[in-house]
Write an enzyme that holds these catalytic residues in place. Structure first.
Site, mmCIF file in Angstrom:
data_model
loop_
_atom_site.group_PDB
_atom_site.id
_atom_site.type_symbol
_atom_site.label_atom_id
_atom_site.label_comp_id
_atom_site.label_asym_id
_atom_site.label_seq_id
_atom_site.Cartn_x
_atom_site.Cartn_y
_atom_site.Cartn_z
ATOM 1 N N CYS A 15 -5.705 -6.881 4.118
ATOM 2 C CA CYS A 15 -7.209 -6.925 4.654
ATOM 3 C C CYS A 15 -7.822 -8.006 4.438
ATOM 4 O O CYS A 15 -8.826 -8.303 4.946
ATOM 5 C CB CYS A 15 -7.827 -5.749 4.542
ATOM 6 S SG CYS A 15 -6.809 -4.341 4.626
ATOM 7 N N GLU B 181 10.746 -5.209 -3.677
ATOM 8 C CA GLU B 181 9.610 -5.960 -3.080
ATOM 9 C C GLU B 181 10.192 -7.606 -2.718
ATOM 10 O O GLU B 181 10.585 -8.290 -3.708
ATOM 11 C CB GLU B 181 8.326 -6.082 -3.675
ATOM 12 C CG GLU B 181 7.258 -7.155 -2.902
ATOM 13 C CD GLU B 181 7.218 -7.062 -1.577
ATOM 14 O OE1 GLU B 181 6.715 -5.905 -1.105
ATOM 15 O OE2 GLU B 181 7.385 -7.729 -0.757
ATOM 16 N N ALA C 128 0.735 -1.192 0.106
ATOM 17 C CA ALA C 128 -0.037 -0.089 -0.062
ATOM 18 C C ALA C 128 0.821 1.157 0.073
ATOM 19 O O ALA C 128 0.865 2.111 -0.783
ATOM 20 C CB ALA C 128 -1.039 0.061 1.317
ATOM 21 N N TYR D 116 -32.841 9.901 7.517
ATOM 22 C CA TYR D 116 -33.927 9.036 8.330
ATOM 23 C C TYR D 116 -34.981 8.366 7.376
ATOM 24 O O TYR D 116 -35.663 9.034 6.591
ATOM 25 C CB TYR D 116 -34.519 9.431 9.656
ATOM 26 C CG TYR D 116 -35.783 8.852 9.959
ATOM 27 C CD1 TYR D 116 -35.704 7.496 10.320
ATOM 28 C CD2 TYR D 116 -36.952 9.419 9.668
ATOM 29 C CE1 TYR D 116 -36.782 6.841 10.830
ATOM 30 C CE2 TYR D 116 -38.143 8.767 10.074
ATOM 31 C CZ TYR D 116 -38.006 7.337 10.522
ATOM 32 O OH TYR D 116 -38.955 6.673 10.872
HETATM 33 C C1 LIG Z 1 -5.137 -9.923 8.440
HETATM 34 C C2 LIG Z 1 -4.945 -8.696 8.335
HETATM 35 C C3 LIG Z 1 -6.354 -7.810 8.033
HETATM 36 C C4 LIG Z 1 -6.055 -6.391 7.993
HETATM 37 N N1 LIG Z 1 -7.263 -5.666 7.975
HETATM 38 C C5 LIG Z 1 -7.246 -4.499 7.770
HETATM 39 C C6 LIG Z 1 -8.635 -3.640 7.615
HETATM 40 O O1 LIG Z 1 -9.635 -4.352 7.650
HETATM 41 N N2 LIG Z 1 -8.424 -2.314 7.519
HETATM 42 C C7 LIG Z 1 -7.342 -1.917 7.523
HETATM 43 O O2 LIG Z 1 -7.383 -0.532 7.398
HETATM 44 N N3 LIG Z 1 -6.214 -2.435 7.666
HETATM 45 C C8 LIG Z 1 -6.129 -3.655 7.831
HETATM 46 N N4 LIG Z 1 -4.912 -4.264 7.754
HETATM 47 C C9 LIG Z 1 -3.688 -3.743 7.833
HETATM 48 C C10 LIG Z 1 -3.181 -3.456 6.449
HETATM 49 O O3 LIG Z 1 -3.119 -4.423 5.868
HETATM 50 C C11 LIG Z 1 -1.724 -2.581 6.742
HETATM 51 O O4 LIG Z 1 -2.094 -1.701 7.479
HETATM 52 C C12 LIG Z 1 -1.359 -2.364 5.199
HETATM 53 O O5 LIG Z 1 -1.109 -3.457 4.407
HETATM 54 C C13 LIG Z 1 0.109 -1.535 5.322
HETATM 55 O O6 LIG Z 1 0.522 -1.357 3.994
HETATM 56 P P1 LIG Z 1 2.161 -1.021 4.192
HETATM 57 O O7 LIG Z 1 2.745 -0.908 2.653
HETATM 58 O O8 LIG Z 1 2.643 0.075 4.950
HETATM 59 O O9 LIG Z 1 2.714 -2.404 4.541
HETATM 60 P P2 LIG Z 1 2.737 -3.705 4.185
HETATM 61 O O10 LIG Z 1 1.244 -4.239 3.603
HETATM 62 O O11 LIG Z 1 3.282 -4.700 5.340
HETATM 63 O O12 LIG Z 1 3.841 -3.887 2.901
HETATM 64 C C14 LIG Z 1 5.011 -3.864 3.286
HETATM 65 C C15 LIG Z 1 5.975 -4.469 2.217
HETATM 66 O O13 LIG Z 1 7.324 -4.156 2.265
HETATM 67 C C16 LIG Z 1 7.955 -5.468 1.911
HETATM 68 N N5 LIG Z 1 9.358 -5.305 2.598
HETATM 69 C C17 LIG Z 1 9.558 -5.051 4.030
HETATM 70 N N6 LIG Z 1 10.929 -5.167 3.942
HETATM 71 C C18 LIG Z 1 11.629 -5.342 2.904
HETATM 72 C C19 LIG Z 1 12.879 -5.297 2.429
HETATM 73 N N7 LIG Z 1 13.850 -5.074 3.311
HETATM 74 N N8 LIG Z 1 13.094 -5.406 1.121
HETATM 75 C C20 LIG Z 1 12.005 -5.457 0.290
HETATM 76 N N9 LIG Z 1 10.525 -5.550 0.554
HETATM 77 C C21 LIG Z 1 10.578 -5.510 1.971
HETATM 78 C C22 LIG Z 1 7.045 -6.615 2.665
HETATM 79 O O14 LIG Z 1 7.230 -7.855 2.042
HETATM 80 C C23 LIG Z 1 5.693 -6.077 2.220
HETATM 81 O O15 LIG Z 1 5.259 -6.713 1.344
HETATM 82 C C24 LIG Z 1 -4.981 -5.951 8.178
HETATM 83 C C25 LIG Z 1 -3.770 -6.419 7.966
HETATM 84 C C26 LIG Z 1 -3.737 -8.022 8.221
HETATM 85 C C27 LIG Z 1 -2.506 -8.636 8.236
#
Ligand SMILES: Cc1cc2nc3c(=O)[nH]c(=O)nc-3n(C[C@H](O)[C@H](O)[C@H](O)COP(=O)(O)OP(=O)(O)OC[C@H]3O[C@@H](n4cnc5c(N)ncnc54)[C@H](O)[C@@H]3O)c2cc1C
Length: 446
Positions: free
Chosen positions: A44, A34, A12, A424
């Protein structure tokens, strides 16, 4: 040579930043690293993949690496892990996981979108193959494959926060016998006030999930979880103990860290070194109600902060004003949501609070589909400023939280909320919207 942006992380925050930067600066050379196998996926959606509502992990992918390459000219490198960052030399050490090869990549601007990692406490056996955290879509796929291959009957979910609850329901619907183990006395104890959290407990039991509250986990062995109340059979253990920011790389590079080890950023998502940015689950954010810095791991925030970072990287100007603390989930047919501060959070932020909890219905009470709904409003004593709101109820209850979130953002009082001209008709609401019913109940105490 065009200026180069290197983005670490392809979900994201990382891809929102990369796409925005491309939109503003067509000449930027953008490389995304990635370490997993997918970009822009919905973590999510993992519980709904496990439960069988979503047919394939591919359905949870909003944009593939090919689409980013073709439509946005972003050089997405899958299965490439950033191993180290040298801010003086302005290089990233990259490992190609499939080719067992390491190389250096220069950058002018660098974006950390590395996300979070599931918390794994130092308990005996926690590194066992059957103990899994869930954060990325790859994690979700491994979990499902493992469950299928092992023909899982018994699944233990440790932790009853929203991810733990969603995963418990998912495995229950998948067909496993699920035991939920939580050290606190009630579920969602960091999200909801105790009286609201208690309303979720009955629902968990009603569905047939065995929940053990007030029970700590002491260790793991193949086939069993040891708890303070005795052993529990487990073919598979899912950790739902919360997440910590994935900021190790940033820390090693010398960037300043903030709350809970998240990467410190300013309003424009700039980190502590020039030309370095961060957003999403790895970055710190700001709570507009408590006026304190905090760490939030939510997809809503990751997309917004990633966009802000991308605009600034691309040469534009954008700021992120912070969050008010809105979240929503559904546990076994019961909808749960919150916004603003809980009573405890408000008091710790120095507010003197008044609150009221009301029992109402999702639609006009005389309709056959009316379901019970509990709403709690929390306000500042004296001023009546709305500080927090929580909802637990049947279908259609939880999304009403958006009215309260908007009111809190606008710094409205409960008196203002009572006067709002909300929609409503019997199939949608009672004549007084439930948010207003709770606000009215607080007005009397202000
Ligand atoms: C089961 C579950 C349900 C969820 N439900 C909700 C919801 O209903 N509503 C909501 O708002 N949020 C929800 N979330 C949270 C939401 O998914 C996360 O907040 C969001 O994905 C964060 O995005 P991000 O890009 O910051 O991190 P991430 O999605 O964690 O992406 C980070 C990426 O960086 C990559 N990465 C990390 N370190 C390295 C590196 N050194 N080199 C290369 N790549 C790397 C990882 O592989 C990963 O793909 C949920 C999460 C989970 C696990």
């Amino acid at each position: 040579m065009p200026e180069r942006l290197v983005v670490i992380g392809g979900d994201a925050a990382g891809m929102a930043a990369a796409s925005q930067a491309r939109r503003l600066n067509p000449n930027l050379d953008i490389v995304d690293l990635e370490r997993g196998t997918r970009t822009s996926y919905s973590a999510c959606g993992i519980p709904y993949l496990v439960a069988g509502d979503v047919a394939s992990p591919d359905d949870l992918v909003a944009r593939t690496p090919e689409e980013f390459r073709r439509e946005h000219r972003i050089d997405v490198r899958m299965r490439h892990e950033a191993m180290a960052v040298d801010l003086d030399a302005r290089t990233v050490e990259v490992r190609s996981l499939d080719h067992d090869r390491t190389f250096r990549l220069g950058f002018d601007q660098l974006m950390f979108g590395t996300g979070a990692r599931p918390i794994r406490p130092a308990l005996p056996g926690i590194d066992g193959a059957q103990v899994r955290g869930v954060q990325t879509l790859d994690d979700g796929c491994h979990l499902l494959t493992q469950a299928k291959e092992m023909g899982c009957r018994d699944v233990v979910v440790v932790g009853a926060g929203y991810i733990g609850l969603e995963m418990a329901e998912a495995f229950h619907r998948w067909g496993a016998r699920v035991v939920l183990v939580e050290a606190a006395e009630r579920p969602m104890s960091r999200t909801l006030d105790p009286d609201m959290a208690d309303r979720v407990v009955g629902q968990i039991h009603r569905l047939g999930i065995e929940a053990r509250f007030g029970v700590g986990v002491e260790g793991f062995e193949a086939g069993v979880v040891h708890t303070a109340a005795g052993p529990v059979r487990a073919d598979l253990v899912v950790l739902g103990l919360g997440v910590a920011p994935e900021s190790t790389l940033a820390e090693q590079a010398g960037l300043t860290l903030g709350t809970r080890g998240s990467i410190s950023v300013d309003r424009r998502q700039a980190a502590s070194a020039p030309g370095v940015w961060s957003a999403g689950d790895c970055a710190e954010t700001y709570n507009r109600v408590s006026q304190r810095r905090m760490h939030v791991a939510l997809g809503t925030v990751a997309n917004k902060t990633g966009r802000v970072a991308g605009v600034n990287i691309g040469g534009g100007y954008a700021t992120f004003p912070g969050v008010v603390g809105t979240a929503i989930t559904k546990v076994c047919g019961t909808e749960v949501s919150r916004t603003g501060l809980s009573t405890d959070e408000a008091e710790r932020a120095g507010f003197q609070v008044v609150s009221a909890t009301v029992e109402t219905t999702t639609v006009a009470g005389y309709l056959p589909n009316a379901e019970p709904m509990t709403a709690k409003a929390i306000a500042e004593k004296g001023t009546g400023r709305l500080l927090g709101f929580q909802i637990v109820g049947g279908a259609g209850a939880a999304k009403r939280i958006d009215t309260a979130a908007t009111a809190i953002t606008a710094e409205m009082t409960v008196m203002d909320v009572v006067e709002l001209d909300l929609a409503y008709a019997p199939p949608f609401s009672s004549v007084w919207d439930p948010v207003q019913v709770a606000a009215r109940a607080v007005v009397r105490q202000v």
